[in-house]
Design a protein around this motif. Structure first.
Motif, PDB file in Angstrom:
ATOM      1  N   UNK A  43     -26.927   8.759  57.829  1.00 45.99           N
ATOM      2  CA  UNK A  43     -28.605   8.410  57.959  1.00 45.99           C
ATOM      3  C   UNK A  43     -29.545   7.554  56.845  1.00 45.99           C
ATOM      4  N   UNK A  44     -29.749   6.510  56.872  1.00 52.17           N
ATOM      5  CA  UNK A  44     -30.644   6.026  55.837  1.00 52.17           C
ATOM      6  C   UNK A  44     -32.219   6.965  55.902  1.00 52.17           C
ATOM      7  N   UNK A  45     -32.364   7.052  55.057  1.00 54.48           N
ATOM      8  CA  UNK A  45     -33.453   7.776  54.642  1.00 54.48           C
ATOM      9  C   UNK A  45     -34.743   7.046  55.050  1.00 54.48           C
ATOM     10  N   UNK A  46     -34.827   6.093  55.646  1.00 51.61           N
ATOM     11  CA  UNK A  46     -36.075   5.334  56.356  1.00 51.61           C
ATOM     12  C   UNK A  46     -35.920   5.646  58.070  1.00 51.61           C
ATOM     13  N   UNK A  47     -34.790   5.548  58.883  1.00 55.37           N
ATOM     14  CA  UNK A  47     -33.982   5.809  60.071  1.00 55.37           C
ATOM     15  C   UNK A  47     -34.695   7.245  60.078  1.00 55.37           C
ATOM     16  N   UNK A  48     -34.202   8.389  59.329  1.00 52.19           N
ATOM     17  CA  UNK A  48     -34.515   9.359  59.064  1.00 52.19           C
ATOM     18  C   UNK A  48     -36.140   9.857  59.255  1.00 52.19           C
ATOM     19  N   UNK A  49     -36.635   8.997  58.459  1.00 54.27           N
ATOM     20  CA  UNK A  49     -38.918   8.377  58.338  1.00 54.27           C
ATOM     21  C   UNK A  49     -39.070   8.092  59.473  1.00 54.27           C
ATOM     22  N   UNK A  50     -38.588   7.687  60.260  1.00 49.68           N
ATOM     23  CA  UNK A  50     -39.042   7.150  61.482  1.00 49.68           C
ATOM     24  C   UNK A  50     -38.746   8.243  62.790  1.00 49.68           C
ATOM     25  N   UNK A  51     -37.809   8.746  62.580  1.00 53.50           N
ATOM     26  CA  UNK A  51     -37.175   9.565  63.501  1.00 53.50           C
ATOM     27  C   UNK A  51     -38.036  11.225  63.398  1.00 53.50           C
TER      28      UNK A  51
END
Length: 333
Positions: A189-197
């Motif tokens: 998981x890209x950290x930016x996608x984790x943040x969005x989630x």
């Protein structure tokens, strides 16, 4: 929306702060002020959550969401949750797939057993810290809490150095020991996608936050590294049994790679039905690689982990890699 990030200057915390700002949210960070910086527009509160009265700076504030990346003593996570329970609508705790109790069956979902850990425990190993903190947060916030069990986290800002190691190694060029097979899938998981989630999801309880199996392969990852670095590197795909027989450790010596059948293969092979039902989206691995390379060139080196001791460096020693490549290419009798 009013966002509070406990920490906020490390890898995932920094990505979460950036995503909150991108959305135009009101963003507050709470930390000791000893590591890193925060972007303009962020309200920064000072405090040491491990100290007596260390959460005093949070008094009087109210937020819609708190994101907590804590990986120390579970009792400290519980204390923060208790201090915020009447002033925060929702608590998102960034946990880890490491909480699962071994042996773990590849493809397991969130109902798999987790390691024994008490919510009021002092600091232990990483798995018990995360598992105990999950229980501490859940005990206070109940169904207002999300326990995001992240998998392999990559992207700009990575402070472990797994993808940066591959990028740096491939940028040097020449023959590169590539752990086969090239079509071996892995989850990330890209950290930016984790943040969005974390900011979007209304899911509660534990959720495996990582891409679907097959979202990326080792071949796609390393080919992307060759492409973005412009290197003349030649990937020498090598049978996993040859690599293991030489004493090479998956994950540490050759970051990201864990072959099929290995006892830790489950780290890259988990059920993610809940995450995708709750809205997780994952960008292509080539985008993560390109953006990480751009970031690494800008900063020059992998940053230290925020507030934590440095881990041993990842990656294969160049002399050892050369010896393995020589043995691989040696003619047989």
């Amino acid at each position: 929306m009013r966002l509070l990030v406990l920490g906020g200057t490390g890898f995932v915390g920094g990505a979460t702060v950036a995503e909150g700002l991108r959305r135009g949210w009101s963003v507050t960070v709470f930390n000791r002020g000893l590591h890193g910086t925060t972007p303009p527009g962020v309200h920064r509160l000072r405090g040491d959550r491990t100290a007596p009265d260390g959460l005093a700076a949070l008094a009087g504030g109210e937020w819609d969401l708190v994101v907590d990346t804590w990986d120390g003593a579970p009792r400290v996570a519980g204390a923060a949750a208790a201090a915020l329970v009447d002033r925060v609508a929702r608590y998102a705790y960034v946990s880890s797939g490491s909480v699962y109790a071994e042996p773990v069956r590849p493809g397991s979902d969130e109902d798999a057993p987790t390691v024994a850990a008490a919510p009021d425990a002092e600091e232990a190993d990483y798995a018990r810290n995360k598992a105990g903190a999950e229980r501490a947060v859940r005990a206070v916030f109940g169904d207002r809490s999300l326990l995001a069990r992240a998998g392999l986290i990559l992207g700009p800002g990575e402070d472990i150095g797994r993808l940066p190691w591959w990028l740096t190694r491939i940028a040097r060029g020449g023959d590169v020991l590539a752990p086969g097979p090239a079509d071996l899938p892995f989850q990330l998981v890209d950290a930016r996608d984790l943040a969005g989630f974390l900011l979007d999801s209304t899911a509660t309880g534990p959720v495996n936050v990582v891409s679907r199996s097959g979202h990326a392969t080792m071949g796609e990852l390393l080919d992307a590294c060759v492409a973005v670095t412009g290197s003349d590197a030649r990937l020498r795909w090598t049978d996993p049994q040859e690599i293991l027989a030489a004493g090479v450790e998956p994950w540490n010596d050759l970051p990201i790679w864990i072959p099929l059948g290995h006892e830790y293969r489950w780290l890259l092979e988990r059920d993610v039905t809940r995450a995708y039902a709750a809205g997780l989206t994952c960008r292509p691995v080539a985008e993560t690689v390109a953006d990480t390379w751009a970031w690494l060139r800008a900063v020059g080196t992998v940053p230290p982990r925020a507030g934590r001791p440095q881990r041993a460096p990842v990656g294969l020693d160049p002399a050892r890699e050369a010896a393995l490549l020589a043995a691989r290419n040696a003619p047989t009798a």
